[in-house]
Write an enzyme that holds these catalytic residues in place. Structure first.
Site, PDB file in Angstrom:
ATOM      1  CG  ASP A   1      53.770 -10.207  -8.726  1.00 39.79           C
ATOM      2  OD1 ASP A   1      53.549 -10.024  -7.522  1.00 39.79           O
ATOM      3  OD2 ASP A   1      53.238  -9.537  -9.629  1.00 39.79           O
TER       4      ASP A   1
ATOM      5  CG  ASP B   1      47.552  -9.325  -7.529  1.00 35.36           C
ATOM      6  OD1 ASP B   1      46.429  -9.839  -7.606  1.00 35.36           O
ATOM      7  OD2 ASP B   1      48.111  -9.056  -6.445  1.00 35.36           O
TER       8      ASP B   1
END
Length: 235
Positions: free
Chosen positions: A29, A31
């Site tokens: 991922d 953020d």
């Protein structure tokens, strides 16, 4: 997972997992895992809410519960106007210079690459925005592919984005891990048949994440090296 065997103690403490086989690829991922963009996202959300809704306090607490999802999906879940997306994206680009990379991330990525491990990003952001940010931060070239939620039929928590990463990487799910800081990341990983790793160094809700019983829990980016290449080969 055949490739990662963990005990409850490992999952609770974030210590290294024992591996029954080598890890060939990692899907990240963006953020909250690679970059600290929370302040920028809050400011972009505040501005978009003021411009489109125009009254009341922005519902930050509810918004942050849905981070990791595609922004239009968050707006639908919250019952907010989809028109907020345009100013949100505009402000996200304008403020991108304020996004920082978490300590230890560049070194960790380069070490994984040095060991021949394939790297991908599967993010709730749009693909163009994610690639623009990673290029600005000098990290884009470290990844074989960066996939945004606008580039798959179903964004997280569906498995589509991780499955697309696996296809591009040519990686066996049993030798792949997905690392994220949201429940949607773990769900997407498991739906794609890869090990789900929780990252606890961002601003995510640790209690909520741990309640999902991730396969591995890490509290610093460098700990991923122990999972993927083994303690004897980490710096």
């Amino acid at each position: 997972m055949d490739s990662l065997v963990t005990s409850q103690d490992h999952a609770a403490t974030g210590t290294r997992a024992h591996r029954a086989g080598p890890v060939g690829a990692v899907v990240f991922d963006l953020d909250g895992v690679l970059v600290d963009s929370f302040a920028v996202m809050r400011e972009a959300f505040r501005t978009a809410h003021a411009e489109v809704v125009g009254h009341g306090e922005p519902p930050f607490e509810e918004y942050e519960r849905h981070l990791g999802r595609y922004f239009p999906d968050i707006m639908r879940i919250m019952g907010l106007p989809l028109e907020m997306e345009a100013p949100f994206v505009r402000e996200s680009y304008r403020l991108a210079h304020l996004v920082t990379v978490f300590d230890g991330v560049p070194e960790m990525l380069r070490e994984l690459r040095a060991h021949g491990i394939g790297l991908a990003v599967a993010t709730g952001k749009s693909g163009p925005r994610a690639r623009s940010l990673l290029e600005q931060l000098g990290l884009l070239d470290l990844f074989t592919v960066v996939i945004g939620s606008d580039e798959v039929a179903r964004p997280k928590p569906a498995p589509d984005i991780v499955l697309k990463a696996l296809d591009v990487l040519g990686s066996d799910p049993a030798r792949t891990v997905m690392i994220g800081d949201a429940v949607t990341d773990l769900a997407s990983a498991r739906g794609a048949g890869v090990a789900a790793i929780a990252a606890l160094w961002g601003e995510g809700d640790d209690e909520t994440l741990l309640a999902e019983h991730p396969d591995v829990v890490l509290r610093a980016p460098s700990e991923l090296l122990g999972v993927c290449v083994g303690p004897s080969r980490t710096p």
